[in-house]
Design a protein around this motif. Sequence first.
Motif, short mmCIF file in Angstrom:
data_model
loop_
_atom_site.label_atom_id
_atom_site.label_comp_id
_atom_site.label_asym_id
_atom_site.label_seq_id
_atom_site.Cartn_x
_atom_site.Cartn_y
_atom_site.Cartn_z
N ARG A 180 45.29 37.54 32.64
CA ARG A 180 44.87 38.48 33.36
C ARG A 180 43.43 39.31 32.69
N GLU A 181 42.91 39.61 33.84
CA GLU A 181 41.64 40.39 33.35
C GLU A 181 42.15 41.76 32.75
N PRO A 182 41.26 42.14 31.63
CA PRO A 182 41.56 43.41 30.97
C PRO A 182 41.61 44.66 32.04
N GLY A 183 42.59 45.49 31.86
CA GLY A 183 42.58 46.59 32.70
C GLY A 183 43.32 46.54 33.99
N THR A 184 43.83 45.33 34.39
CA THR A 184 44.67 45.26 35.51
C THR A 184 46.04 45.81 35.40
N GLY A 185 46.89 45.94 36.16
CA GLY A 185 48.27 46.49 36.25
C GLY A 185 49.19 45.86 35.24
N GLN A 186 49.01 44.66 35.17
CA GLN A 186 50.14 43.93 34.27
C GLN A 186 49.59 43.13 33.34
N ASP A 187 48.23 43.65 32.81
CA ASP A 187 47.64 42.91 31.53
C ASP A 187 48.45 43.08 30.29
N ARG A 188 49.54 44.06 30.23
CA ARG A 188 50.13 44.24 28.87
C ARG A 188 51.55 43.36 28.90
N ARG A 189 51.92 42.64 30.02
CA ARG A 189 52.99 41.93 30.09
C ARG A 189 52.86 40.56 29.53
N ARG A 190 53.51 40.05 28.59
CA ARG A 190 53.17 38.81 27.78
C ARG A 190 51.75 38.71 27.44
N ASN A 191 51.21 39.78 26.83
CA ASN A 191 49.89 39.89 26.19
C ASN A 191 48.83 39.27 27.24
N GLY A 192 49.05 39.73 28.73
CA GLY A 192 48.29 39.47 29.87
C GLY A 192 48.21 38.03 30.07
#
Length: 340
Positions: A180-192
Amino acid sequence: MDVLDRDKLPFPKSLPEFQRLFPDDGACAAWLEKARWPDGFACPRCGVVGDPFRFTTRPVILMCRSCRRQTGLMVGTAMERSHIPLSVWFWAAYLVASQTTGISAVQLQRQLGLTRYETAFGLLHKLRAAMARPDQDRIGGQSGQHVEVDETWIGGRTRGEGRGTHHKTLVVAAVEVRHREPGTGQDRRRNGRYAGRVRLAIGADRSAGALGGFVQSAVEPGTLVITDDWSGYNGLQGGGYDHHAIAQCGDPEVSEEFLPIVHLVFSNLKAWLNGIHHGVSAKHLQAYLNEFTFRFNRRFYPFNAFRSLLGIASDIEAPTFAELYSGQWTHHTISSGCMP
């Protein structure tokens, strides 16, 4: 070419819109004609392109104005040799495609008012045949992405036969891992990381030939492929893949770090098989794997799946009810031939 690329074909986004677009067999036939011949009707016999004769009482039949040959809209599709009205086929395709979790034969029979369960069961399997593209391309091959490959056992619990994999079926999966693109809502789940396209097939066994053959048929050469350290994957490096084998040693944290997406796919697959279909037989398991793959790869386009389903059905053969149970029909699968 996937029907998703055909912008001129409308697709319904709700039940009222479906009823407006497809009020009768004639409207369904007009849509199917446009799906099969987007540039205008071309006679299969003489090749002349032009507006054909149409029959009000037989909307699924077209007649060429040049050679007078009749062409059936359902011939050469998953709907061929079917006595089910075309409008019922469209309703079934819409219910199958628009229901996120899918629909069982019992539910389809109830929704369409079919008198026999066998009719709904056969109809669903014909649609599942249309979900597997004959020209299915291989996944992976993109820079910055990799593919996770693993296998699991599908089947019910065996009583009285001890521990082991009795009566279970081996299923192999390959799934693209995207970021995922950095800064999106779920970018921290499973390291993006999230799942791209998936490929599923029944495996003959866990040998290097069978597992390597699946990877070769499902994944583009040169792709970074991550697996566990099972010896069946040892030949991937020599087969043209950038292979990284991870020793899990029974540690769930290692699996979560290096193979999280393919394990998530297996979890969703098993929950879907048990929750919607309450388990399936090994004989038809590949057809359900094809349906899961179809749904998973189009999960971001839930309504476009309806167009894609009927579009693919325009150039594929589907089984009859008798062929399903006689053993004559083989469900489409990824080739599992041995690696050279």
